[in-house]
Design an enzyme around this catalytic site. Structure first.
Site, PDB file in Angstrom:
ATOM      1  N   ASN A 186       0.865  -1.185   0.000  1.00  0.00           N
ATOM      2  CA  ASN A 186       0.000   0.000   0.000  1.00  0.00           C
ATOM      3  C   ASN A 186       0.901   1.235   0.000  1.00  0.00           C
ATOM      4  O   ASN A 186       1.493   1.567   1.021  1.00  0.00           O
ATOM      5  CB  ASN A 186      -0.905  -0.042   1.247  1.00  0.00           C
ATOM      6  CG  ASN A 186      -1.793   1.178   1.355  1.00  0.00           C
ATOM      7  OD1 ASN A 186      -1.823   2.028   0.455  1.00  0.00           O
ATOM      8  ND2 ASN A 186      -2.519   1.271   2.453  1.00  0.00           N
ATOM      9  N   LYS A 208       0.077   4.256  -0.257  1.00  0.00           N
ATOM     10  CA  LYS A 208      -0.580   5.411   0.377  1.00  0.00           C
ATOM     11  C   LYS A 208      -0.357   6.669  -0.468  1.00  0.00           C
ATOM     12  O   LYS A 208      -0.272   6.576  -1.694  1.00  0.00           O
ATOM     13  CB  LYS A 208      -0.085   5.550   1.820  1.00  0.00           C
ATOM     14  CG  LYS A 208      -0.265   4.236   2.612  1.00  0.00           C
ATOM     15  CD  LYS A 208      -0.063   4.356   4.088  1.00  0.00           C
ATOM     16  CE  LYS A 208      -0.306   3.009   4.744  1.00  0.00           C
ATOM     17  NZ  LYS A 208      -0.163   3.029   6.199  1.00  0.00           N
ATOM     18  N   HIS A 258      -9.538   0.692   4.976  1.00  0.00           N
ATOM     19  CA  HIS A 258      -8.250   0.947   5.622  1.00  0.00           C
ATOM     20  C   HIS A 258      -8.453   1.897   6.802  1.00  0.00           C
ATOM     21  O   HIS A 258      -9.295   2.801   6.730  1.00  0.00           O
ATOM     22  CB  HIS A 258      -7.257   1.544   4.619  1.00  0.00           C
ATOM     23  CG  HIS A 258      -5.874   1.541   5.161  1.00  0.00           C
ATOM     24  ND1 HIS A 258      -5.436   2.505   6.044  1.00  0.00           N
ATOM     25  CD2 HIS A 258      -4.851   0.674   5.007  1.00  0.00           C
ATOM     26  CE1 HIS A 258      -4.189   2.224   6.387  1.00  0.00           C
ATOM     27  NE2 HIS A 258      -3.807   1.119   5.770  1.00  0.00           N
ATOM     28  N   GLU A 316      -6.907   4.332   7.782  1.00  0.00           N
ATOM     29  CA  GLU A 316      -6.735   5.758   7.471  1.00  0.00           C
ATOM     30  C   GLU A 316      -7.999   6.332   6.823  1.00  0.00           C
ATOM     31  O   GLU A 316      -8.130   7.555   6.702  1.00  0.00           O
ATOM     32  CB  GLU A 316      -5.479   5.942   6.598  1.00  0.00           C
ATOM     33  CG  GLU A 316      -4.226   5.773   7.462  1.00  0.00           C
ATOM     34  CD  GLU A 316      -3.018   5.189   6.757  1.00  0.00           C
ATOM     35  OE1 GLU A 316      -2.951   5.230   5.521  1.00  0.00           O
ATOM     36  OE2 GLU A 316      -2.130   4.669   7.479  1.00  0.00           O
ATOM     37  N   GLU A 369      -5.323  -5.157  10.566  1.00  0.00           N
ATOM     38  CA  GLU A 369      -4.357  -4.075  10.710  1.00  0.00           C
ATOM     39  C   GLU A 369      -4.650  -3.319  12.003  1.00  0.00           C
ATOM     40  O   GLU A 369      -5.477  -2.384  12.006  1.00  0.00           O
ATOM     41  CB  GLU A 369      -4.455  -3.108   9.524  1.00  0.00           C
ATOM     42  CG  GLU A 369      -4.068  -3.741   8.206  1.00  0.00           C
ATOM     43  CD  GLU A 369      -3.498  -2.709   7.240  1.00  0.00           C
ATOM     44  OE1 GLU A 369      -2.372  -2.912   6.785  1.00  0.00           O
ATOM     45  OE2 GLU A 369      -4.164  -1.699   6.967  1.00  0.00           O
ATOM     46  N   GLY A 408       2.370   2.236  10.724  1.00  0.00           N
ATOM     47  CA  GLY A 408       3.280   3.367  10.561  1.00  0.00           C
ATOM     48  C   GLY A 408       4.002   3.769  11.832  1.00  0.00           C
ATOM     49  O   GLY A 408       4.627   4.822  11.896  1.00  0.00           O
ATOM     50  N   SER A 465       3.445  -2.217  10.276  1.00  0.00           N
ATOM     51  CA  SER A 465       4.890  -2.248  10.479  1.00  0.00           C
ATOM     52  C   SER A 465       5.517  -3.592  10.133  1.00  0.00           C
ATOM     53  O   SER A 465       6.434  -4.070  10.805  1.00  0.00           O
ATOM     54  CB  SER A 465       5.242  -1.832  11.920  1.00  0.00           C
ATOM     55  OG  SER A 465       4.809  -0.496  12.169  1.00  0.00           O
TER      56      SER A 465
HETATM   57  P1  13P Z   1       3.010   0.307   7.651  1.00  0.00           P
HETATM   58  O1  13P Z   1       3.544  -0.969   7.080  1.00  0.00           O
HETATM   59  O2  13P Z   1       3.725   1.531   7.171  1.00  0.00           O
HETATM   60  O3  13P Z   1       2.874   0.227   9.152  1.00  0.00           O
HETATM   61  O4  13P Z   1       1.512   0.477   7.081  1.00  0.00           O
HETATM   62  C1  13P Z   1       0.648  -0.599   7.188  1.00  0.00           C
HETATM   63  C2  13P Z   1      -0.554  -0.319   6.405  1.00  0.00           C
HETATM   64  O5  13P Z   1      -1.338   0.557   6.736  1.00  0.00           O
HETATM   65  C3  13P Z   1      -0.774  -1.083   5.181  1.00  0.00           C
HETATM   66  O6  13P Z   1      -2.037  -0.846   4.645  1.00  0.00           O
END
Ligand code: 13P
Length: 264
Positions: A13, A15, A102, A104, A174, A180, A220
């Site tokens: 992803n 982002k 997601h 976010e 997740e 992140g 992560s």
């Molecule tokens: P990270 O791997 O940067 O923690 O992000 C995970 C994520 O949100 C994947 O969709």
């Protein structure tokens, strides 16, 4: 719940990162690196670039690997929805996959379970495969509510769906506190959450469908911790953010996912 031997899934992803030139460059590098992985054909490898770069990345990866996915879609079909992109439009661009829910978007933008359910149905109707993301916040986990939050999200997302669509679905666990942050869930905690998710699918449908439903971990994931996470029978692969932006780390995680295929 029996161990699964499901086809592994690995998503990158991206982002809201990169620019056109760097996205195309990364796509070309990822295509070359993943193509060299033995057993890559036994893994669903997908990248999720920003919507505006889907077409350019799609050209760069050709027939893959990886396949092309979008990070979001509209809950609407067509019409006066400024700034939104429909499932049919994503299909036009060569997307095979889309993320729904997601964190976010759930937590960052406030999308409800009801909106996400509509998006999931729109995506499936447009012929896209869906990665439905679920996960609890830190406060929910520390308050002892992780399981009930996950069960609620899974139920709202999946109850009443035709069981035939489960082949077009991946669930991504997740935990919001691991995204992140560099704070990965311990493999045993992730595995436990995956069992809760499958138990809910078993309650809604049956244990056979639950075992066959792919559940992957995100939060992560790195080249260093992927092999341990993916060694758990409950964890069918990963959804990777930061580490998917570097070809070396994403390819290493791809190798970890492929070695799961060889054991499967
Ligand atoms: P990270 O791997 O940067 O923690 O992000 C995970 C994520 O949100 C994947 O969709």
């Amino acid at each position: 719940m029996p161990a699964t031997t499901n086809r592994p899934f690995l998503g990158g992803n991206w982002k809201m990162n990169l620019r056109l030139a760097s996205a195309v460059e990364l796509a070309e590098e990822v295509h070359a690196a993943l193509s060299a992985i033995p057993l890559a054909s036994k893994v669903d490898l997908v990248v999720f670039p920003p919507a505006c770069y889907l077409q350019a990345v799609g050209r760069a990866i050709g027939h893959g690997p990886p396949s092309l996915g979008a990070q979001d879609l509209s809950a609407h079909l067509d019409g006066a929805f400024t700034g939104q992109v429909s499932g049919a439009m994503l299909d036009d661009l060569g997307c095979g996959w889309v993320l729904v829910g997601h964190s976010e978007r759930r937590h960052g933008i406030g999308e409800s379970n009801a909106v996400l359910r509509t998006k999931l149905e729109r995506a499936l109707a447009a012929g896209l495969k869906v990665v439905l993301c679920v996960g609890e916040t830190l406060a929910e986990r520390e308050g002892g509510h992780a399981r009930s939050v996950l069960v609620g999200q899974v139920r709202a997302g999946l109850s009443g769906l035709d069981r035939g669509v489960f082949g077009s679905l991946v669930l991504a666990y997740e935990p919001v506190w691991a995204i992140g942050t560099g704070r990965t869930a311990r493999a045993e905690d992730a595995a436990e959450a995956h069992r809760w998710i499958r138990e809910e699918v078993a309650d809604l449908y049956d244990p056979g469908l639950a075992a066959a439903t792919r559940v992957v971990y995100g939060g992560s994931v790195t080249a260093e911790n992927a092999a341990e996470l993916f060694s758990r029978p409950e964890i069918d692969g990963g959804l990777v953010g930061g580490a998917s932006l570097k070809v070396d780390s994403f390819a290493a995680i791809g190798r970890a996912a492929a070695s799961r295929a060889s054991h499967g």
